[in-house]
Design an enzyme around this catalytic site. Structure first.
Site, PDB file in Angstrom:
ATOM      1  N   ASP A  32      -8.393   7.333  17.727  1.00 52.92           N
ATOM      2  CA  ASP A  32      -9.594   7.831  18.270  1.00 52.92           C
ATOM      3  C   ASP A  32     -10.844   7.184  17.897  1.00 52.92           C
ATOM      4  O   ASP A  32     -10.992   6.516  16.550  1.00 52.92           O
ATOM      5  CB  ASP A  32      -9.724   9.427  17.884  1.00 52.92           C
ATOM      6  CG  ASP A  32     -10.783  10.174  18.672  1.00 52.92           C
ATOM      7  OD1 ASP A  32     -10.385  11.036  19.290  1.00 52.92           O
ATOM      8  OD2 ASP A  32     -11.995   9.587  18.604  1.00 52.92           O
ATOM      9  N   ASN A  88      -7.224  20.164  23.866  1.00 51.93           N
ATOM     10  CA  ASN A  88      -8.438  20.752  24.584  1.00 51.93           C
ATOM     11  C   ASN A  88      -8.047  20.934  26.174  1.00 51.93           C
ATOM     12  O   ASN A  88      -7.691  19.747  26.692  1.00 51.93           O
ATOM     13  CB  ASN A  88      -9.863  20.489  24.283  1.00 51.93           C
ATOM     14  CG  ASN A  88     -10.165  20.278  22.701  1.00 51.93           C
ATOM     15  OD1 ASN A  88      -9.689  21.044  21.946  1.00 51.93           O
ATOM     16  ND2 ASN A  88     -10.649  19.221  22.245  1.00 51.93           N
ATOM     17  N   GLN A  95     -12.927  19.793  26.111  1.00 54.28           N
ATOM     18  CA  GLN A  95     -12.519  18.854  26.781  1.00 54.28           C
ATOM     19  C   GLN A  95     -13.388  17.979  27.359  1.00 54.28           C
ATOM     20  O   GLN A  95     -14.533  18.434  28.225  1.00 54.28           O
ATOM     21  CB  GLN A  95     -11.299  19.216  27.733  1.00 54.28           C
ATOM     22  CG  GLN A  95     -10.787  18.031  28.435  1.00 54.28           C
ATOM     23  CD  GLN A  95      -9.610  18.300  29.454  1.00 54.28           C
ATOM     24  OE1 GLN A  95      -9.472  19.448  29.697  1.00 54.28           O
ATOM     25  NE2 GLN A  95      -8.719  17.431  29.860  1.00 54.28           N
ATOM     26  N   HIS A 101      -4.654  14.831  26.720  1.00 51.31           N
ATOM     27  CA  HIS A 101      -4.366  13.966  25.408  1.00 51.31           C
ATOM     28  C   HIS A 101      -3.986  15.035  24.427  1.00 51.31           C
ATOM     29  O   HIS A 101      -4.658  16.083  24.279  1.00 51.31           O
ATOM     30  CB  HIS A 101      -5.483  13.119  25.099  1.00 51.31           C
ATOM     31  CG  HIS A 101      -6.949  13.687  25.221  1.00 51.31           C
ATOM     32  ND1 HIS A 101      -7.426  13.967  26.484  1.00 51.31           N
ATOM     33  CD2 HIS A 101      -7.679  14.347  24.209  1.00 51.31           C
ATOM     34  CE1 HIS A 101      -8.682  14.552  26.121  1.00 51.31           C
ATOM     35  NE2 HIS A 101      -8.791  14.780  24.808  1.00 51.31           N
ATOM     36  N   HIS A 103      -4.646  15.575  20.208  1.00 57.36           N
ATOM     37  CA  HIS A 103      -5.193  14.758  19.095  1.00 57.36           C
ATOM     38  C   HIS A 103      -4.153  15.133  17.913  1.00 57.36           C
ATOM     39  O   HIS A 103      -3.527  16.243  17.586  1.00 57.36           O
ATOM     40  CB  HIS A 103      -6.477  15.759  18.767  1.00 57.36           C
ATOM     41  CG  HIS A 103      -7.653  15.559  19.559  1.00 57.36           C
ATOM     42  ND1 HIS A 103      -8.743  14.840  19.471  1.00 57.36           N
ATOM     43  CD2 HIS A 103      -7.859  16.327  20.755  1.00 57.36           C
ATOM     44  CE1 HIS A 103      -9.326  14.716  20.321  1.00 57.36           C
ATOM     45  NE2 HIS A 103      -9.195  15.782  21.150  1.00 57.36           N
TER      46      HIS A 103
HETATM   47  P1  AMP Z   1     -11.564  15.709  23.876  1.00 58.94           P
HETATM   48  O1  AMP Z   1     -12.782  16.282  23.403  1.00 58.94           O
HETATM   49  O2  AMP Z   1     -10.394  16.713  23.456  1.00 58.94           O
HETATM   50  O3  AMP Z   1     -11.567  15.376  25.387  1.00 58.94           O
HETATM   51  O4  AMP Z   1     -11.327  14.637  23.283  1.00 58.94           O
HETATM   52  C1  AMP Z   1     -11.821  13.407  23.307  1.00 58.94           C
HETATM   53  C2  AMP Z   1     -11.597  12.349  22.497  1.00 58.94           C
HETATM   54  O5  AMP Z   1     -11.529  10.934  22.993  1.00 58.94           O
HETATM   55  C3  AMP Z   1     -12.847  12.429  21.363  1.00 58.94           C
HETATM   56  O6  AMP Z   1     -12.277  12.652  20.180  1.00 58.94           O
HETATM   57  C4  AMP Z   1     -13.321  10.986  21.723  1.00 58.94           C
HETATM   58  O7  AMP Z   1     -13.722  10.450  20.389  1.00 58.94           O
HETATM   59  C5  AMP Z   1     -12.128  10.180  22.224  1.00 58.94           C
HETATM   60  N1  AMP Z   1     -12.581   8.973  22.701  1.00 58.94           N
HETATM   61  C6  AMP Z   1     -13.520   8.990  23.802  1.00 58.94           C
HETATM   62  N2  AMP Z   1     -13.347   7.657  24.468  1.00 58.94           N
HETATM   63  C7  AMP Z   1     -12.299   6.796  23.839  1.00 58.94           C
HETATM   64  C8  AMP Z   1     -11.875   5.633  23.684  1.00 58.94           C
HETATM   65  N3  AMP Z   1     -12.423   4.754  24.625  1.00 58.94           N
HETATM   66  N4  AMP Z   1     -11.061   5.167  22.708  1.00 58.94           N
HETATM   67  C9  AMP Z   1     -10.741   6.259  22.003  1.00 58.94           C
HETATM   68  N5  AMP Z   1     -11.014   7.340  21.814  1.00 58.94           N
HETATM   69  C10 AMP Z   1     -11.724   7.758  22.644  1.00 58.94           C
END
Ligand code: AMP
Ligand code: ZN
Length: 136
Positions: A32, A88, A95, A101, A103
């Protein structure tokens, strides 16, 4: 299937480079970019599903096996003290990227993070009503 305007489709399928921890036919696991803790990673299915509700059976079944294997490897290599799996669905649940995805969050006794909720105290009646609403 890949969705054209989805960043996680592009990452999962290698069109955008990422710090990849694991790749197989169905999944890519990446670090992440905004980690909650050291080693915070994401499991991305290569085929697009917006959220848990859209996830096909075979991906749903395999994602927890992969999560267990990654958690074991990461716990051993990072020497973390615990592990959270977080997933999420929907804006209200936090989300922000609409490609399913999971975590993988290594936890350390001193990490200062708080991945938690505030408990409430429902009456027995309320619990019974909720049970009925879900199951009937
Ligand atoms: P969520 O809030 O569950 O949708 O999680 C999205 C996650 O994706 C967050 O923890 C972000 O830090 C991560 N994220 C967003 N864009 C990228 C990216 N390009 N590469 C890696 N992680 C990302
Ligand atoms: Zn996607």
């Amino acid at each position: 299937m890949r969705k054209d305007d989805c960043i996680f489709c592009k990452i999962a399928n290698g069109e955008i480079l990422s710090k990849t921890l694991h790749e197989d036919e169905k999944f890519r696991v990446i670090l992440d970019l905004g980690p909650a803790t050291r080693g915070h990673a994401l499991i991305l299915p290569k085929d697009h599903a917006s959220n848990l509700y859209e996830l096909p059976d075979d991906i749903a079944a395999n994602v927890l096996i992969l999560a267990r294997n990654m958690a074991s490897q990461m716990t051993q290599k990072l020497n973390c003290d615990g592990f959270n799996l977080v997933q999420n669905n929907g804006k209200a649940a936090g989300q922000t990227v609409n490609h399913f995805h999971m975590h993988l969050i290594p936890r350390y006794l001193s990490d200062g993070q708080n991945i938690n909720w505030i408990s409430s105290e429902p009456s027995a009646k309320e619990l019974e009503e909720v049970k009925r609403q879900i199951t009937e």
